[in-house]
Write a protein that holds these residues in place. Structure first.
Motif, mmCIF file in Angstrom:
data_model
loop_
_atom_site.group_PDB
_atom_site.id
_atom_site.type_symbol
_atom_site.label_atom_id
_atom_site.label_comp_id
_atom_site.label_asym_id
_atom_site.label_seq_id
_atom_site.Cartn_x
_atom_site.Cartn_y
_atom_site.Cartn_z
ATOM 1 N N GLY A 1 0.735 -1.279 0.096
ATOM 2 C CA GLY A 1 -0.095 -0.057 0.025
ATOM 3 C C GLY A 1 0.863 1.248 0.278
ATOM 4 N N GLU A 2 1.784 1.083 0.555
ATOM 5 C CA GLU A 2 2.977 2.314 0.601
ATOM 6 C C GLU A 2 3.610 2.689 -0.626
ATOM 7 N N ILE A 3 3.913 3.934 -1.051
ATOM 8 C CA ILE A 3 4.364 4.146 -2.190
ATOM 9 C C ILE A 3 5.904 3.823 -2.074
ATOM 10 N N GLY A 4 6.428 3.182 -2.964
ATOM 11 C CA GLY A 4 7.655 2.533 -2.999
ATOM 12 C C GLY A 4 8.428 1.917 -3.976
ATOM 13 N N ALA A 5 9.079 0.957 -3.859
ATOM 14 C CA ALA A 5 9.797 0.130 -5.212
ATOM 15 C C ALA A 5 9.783 -1.247 -4.730
ATOM 16 N N LEU A 6 9.469 -2.513 -5.422
ATOM 17 C CA LEU A 6 9.635 -3.455 -5.562
ATOM 18 C C LEU A 6 10.888 -4.002 -6.284
ATOM 19 N N ILE A 7 11.908 -4.544 -5.622
ATOM 20 C CA ILE A 7 13.123 -4.767 -6.274
ATOM 21 C C ILE A 7 13.339 -6.234 -6.362
ATOM 22 N N TRP A 8 13.218 -6.734 -7.605
ATOM 23 C CA TRP A 8 13.155 -8.244 -7.834
ATOM 24 C C TRP A 8 14.544 -8.744 -8.266
ATOM 25 N N VAL A 9 15.187 -9.612 -7.706
ATOM 26 C CA VAL A 9 16.577 -9.951 -7.809
ATOM 27 C C VAL A 9 16.842 -11.448 -8.755
ATOM 28 N N ILE A 10 17.135 -11.447 -9.950
ATOM 29 C CA ILE A 10 17.187 -12.504 -10.483
ATOM 30 C C ILE A 10 18.958 -12.784 -10.731
ATOM 31 N N ASP A 11 19.192 -13.986 -10.295
ATOM 32 C CA ASP A 11 20.573 -14.550 -10.488
ATOM 33 C C ASP A 11 20.835 -15.072 -11.929
ATOM 34 N N ALA A 12 21.762 -13.928 -12.322
ATOM 35 C CA ALA A 12 22.100 -14.168 -13.797
ATOM 36 C C ALA A 12 23.133 -15.390 -14.213
ATOM 37 N N GLN A 13 23.675 -15.769 -13.209
ATOM 38 C CA GLN A 13 24.277 -17.114 -13.483
ATOM 39 C C GLN A 13 23.705 -18.324 -13.133
ATOM 40 N N ASN B 1 0.726 1.865 -8.812
ATOM 41 C CA ASN B 1 1.736 2.974 -8.501
ATOM 42 C C ASN B 1 2.952 2.329 -8.152
ATOM 43 N N ILE B 2 3.247 1.108 -7.523
ATOM 44 C CA ILE B 2 4.508 0.965 -7.165
ATOM 45 C C ILE B 2 5.554 0.587 -8.345
ATOM 46 N N ASN B 3 6.661 1.131 -8.032
ATOM 47 C CA ASN B 3 7.675 0.915 -9.102
ATOM 48 C C ASN B 3 8.400 -0.531 -8.916
ATOM 49 N N ILE B 4 8.354 -1.133 -10.163
ATOM 50 C CA ILE B 4 9.315 -2.507 -9.987
ATOM 51 C C ILE B 4 10.493 -2.436 -10.758
ATOM 52 N N GLU B 5 11.607 -2.747 -10.068
ATOM 53 C CA GLU B 5 12.873 -2.581 -10.564
ATOM 54 C C GLU B 5 13.526 -4.092 -10.500
ATOM 55 N N VAL B 6 13.865 -4.393 -11.477
ATOM 56 C CA VAL B 6 14.414 -5.900 -11.772
ATOM 57 C C VAL B 6 16.063 -5.892 -11.786
ATOM 58 N N GLY C 1 -2.554 -7.453 -21.451
ATOM 59 C CA GLY C 1 -3.055 -5.884 -21.576
ATOM 60 C C GLY C 1 -2.330 -5.122 -20.943
ATOM 61 N N PHE C 2 -1.176 -5.220 -20.551
ATOM 62 C CA PHE C 2 -0.264 -4.000 -19.743
ATOM 63 C C PHE C 2 0.834 -3.707 -20.781
ATOM 64 N N GLU C 3 0.652 -2.603 -21.265
ATOM 65 C CA GLU C 3 1.874 -2.346 -22.324
ATOM 66 C C GLU C 3 2.920 -1.369 -21.578
ATOM 67 N N ASN C 4 2.448 -0.564 -20.832
ATOM 68 C CA ASN C 4 3.433 0.318 -20.019
ATOM 69 C C ASN C 4 3.656 0.134 -18.758
ATOM 70 N N ALA C 5 3.948 -0.953 -18.204
ATOM 71 C CA ALA C 5 3.957 -1.310 -16.971
ATOM 72 C C ALA C 5 5.295 -0.604 -16.509
ATOM 73 N N PRO C 6 5.443 -0.092 -15.223
ATOM 74 C CA PRO C 6 6.633 0.714 -14.772
ATOM 75 C C PRO C 6 7.829 -0.428 -14.199
ATOM 76 N N VAL C 7 8.364 -1.106 -15.343
ATOM 77 C CA VAL C 7 9.553 -1.972 -14.847
ATOM 78 C C VAL C 7 10.518 -1.490 -15.637
ATOM 79 N N THR C 8 11.690 -1.595 -14.607
ATOM 80 C CA THR C 8 12.971 -0.847 -15.056
ATOM 81 C C THR C 8 14.144 -2.064 -14.803
ATOM 82 N N PHE C 9 15.149 -2.034 -15.655
ATOM 83 C CA PHE C 9 16.136 -3.434 -15.759
ATOM 84 C C PHE C 9 17.552 -2.877 -15.288
ATOM 85 N N HIS C 10 18.300 -3.516 -14.381
ATOM 86 C CA HIS C 10 19.716 -2.994 -14.200
ATOM 87 C C HIS C 10 20.285 -4.327 -13.982
#
Length: 401
Positions: A130-142, A165-170, A202-211
């Protein structure tokens, strides 16, 4: 700080007055509210335990598969643990919640990889997301990341329906041992798999960013810097201040750092150069280490007179931002000075100057002072209002250096 101790209450109560019943009722309501903020349902004290988080503070949620590196990231970024020591960290068995005291108080929640909060009973989704913030999803590239991507897709779809509204950071993590081409191939493959799945629903512009991240270099701090910057109200005002300072003082680059985590929360409009960022970040470590070793000490009257004399001609208190530290200059590569000026307890302004500007330090200091005061006013206003500010623009600087 010694807060003192209260008086004990007598246990010999002959009867329960209406006032006592009302206090008990209020206490029980408050207990249930705190448990709900903690992300659990207050039904007989069930659900995961932990310390509740205060409302109104940004929240960073670390999620992902087991052994993907979530706890290592949190330890390196927020606790200054050497990356080599993270090899001995145990796998997270329960939700770890920490409150970070910094320029903006925020909470970091580390979720065990085996827990899916959407399928596990006992979790209150409103309390977690519910709070405005960010979800950081960690993926092991190896490792084989197909299952991690599938869980991430499911999580994003659930969030888009309820908490868009929550930012999704991968964080595509552990890329330090991979070649540049292979890293880009993995990032491209993960991005396509996620975008195609969202597009099919049906979600074309979801707030997902990759790092692309690793704890063995500064990429993890760069990624967290980008995440935190999205949570700062009126970030453009800070960038305008630093851009104006660079133009007036002819700086190559300027950063506003959170000294505890080495995350830069703002920089000027010039493109970020990882080499300059690494130099400034390491320089902060040097200053902190020296401060921890030597601490502070009283100055003699003779030293104070020298510091208050030519060429500054001003009281020492007006030359420094805080009473426990003062501005520092170091020469890098023989010709380029690096300036560090503290803003408050948590923030420091670090700038790389151009060659030949060291002899113009009085003018540089004057302009930096103006920007530091503007930064202090900026954060006082944003903390007071708890949201974006109005009417605060870049400060007017003095003569060009």
């Amino acid at each position: 700080m010694d807060m003192g101790s209260g008086r004990g209450r007598s246990t010999a109560i002959p009867y329960i007055s209406p006032a006592s019943l009302n206090l008990t009722h209020v206490y029980e309501q408050n207990r249930q509210r705190v448990q709900k903020q903690d992300g659990t349902k207050a039904e007989g004290g069930g659900g995961p335990s932990g310390q509740g988080a205060a409302r109104g503070k940004p929240r960073l949620l670390l999620m992902g598969q087991r052994r993907s590196g979530k706890s290592s990231i949190s330890s390196v970024v927020f606790h200054k643990m050497p990356p080599s020591e993270t090899l001995f960290l145990e796998s997270t068995a329960r939700v770890q919640k920490e409150s970070m005291k910094s320029f903006m108080d925020f909470h970091v929640w580390d979720f065990p990889g085996q827990i899916d909060v959407f399928d596990t009973p006992g979790y209150d989704m409103d309390a977690i997301f519910g709070e405005i913030g960010a979800l950081i999803w960690v993926i092991d590239a190896q490792d084989d990341y197909l299952e991690a991507v599938a869980r991430l897709n499911s999580t994003i779809l659930d969030l888009q329906r309820q908490y868009s509204n929550i930012n999704i950071e991968v964080f595509i993590h552990k890329v330090d041992g991979l070649s540049d081409d292979y890293k880009l191939d993995i990032q491209r493959d993960i991005t396509i798999r996620i975008q195609d799945e969202l597009s099919d629903h049906g979600f074309e512009n979801a707030p997902v960013t990759f790092h692309l991240t690793s704890i063995y270099n500064h990429s993890i701090f760069e990624a967290f810097s980008k995440v935190i910057q999205k949570l700062i109200p009126r970030l453009g005002t800070l960038e305008a201040m630093l851009t104006s300072l660079c133009r007036t003082c002819r700086f190559e680059k300027a950063y506003l750092f959170d000294v505890l985590s080495k995350i830069y929360i703002a920089t000027d409009s010039a493109p970020v150069d990882m080499a300059s960022y690494e130099i400034c970040s390491d320089y902060i470590d040097v200053i902190i280490d020296i401060s921890e070793v030597y601490g502070t000490w009283p100055r003699s009257e003779e030293q104070r007179r020298q510091l208050e004399g030519e060429p500054w001609n001003m009281p020492l208190e007006d030359q420094i931002s805080t009473v426990w530290a003062e501005s520092c200059v170091v020469i890098s590569d023989g010709n380029k000075p690096i300036m560090l000026r503290e803003v408050d307890t948590y923030l420091a302004l670090v700038a790389i100057m151009k060659e030949g500007t060291h002899d113009k330090m009085p003018l540089v200091n004057m302009n930096v002072d103006v920007v530091v005061k503007g930064l202090i006013d900026f954060f006082e206003i944003t903390k007071a209002k708890g949201q974006g500010i109005g009417g605060v623009g870049p400060p007017e600087l003095g003569q060009e250096s």
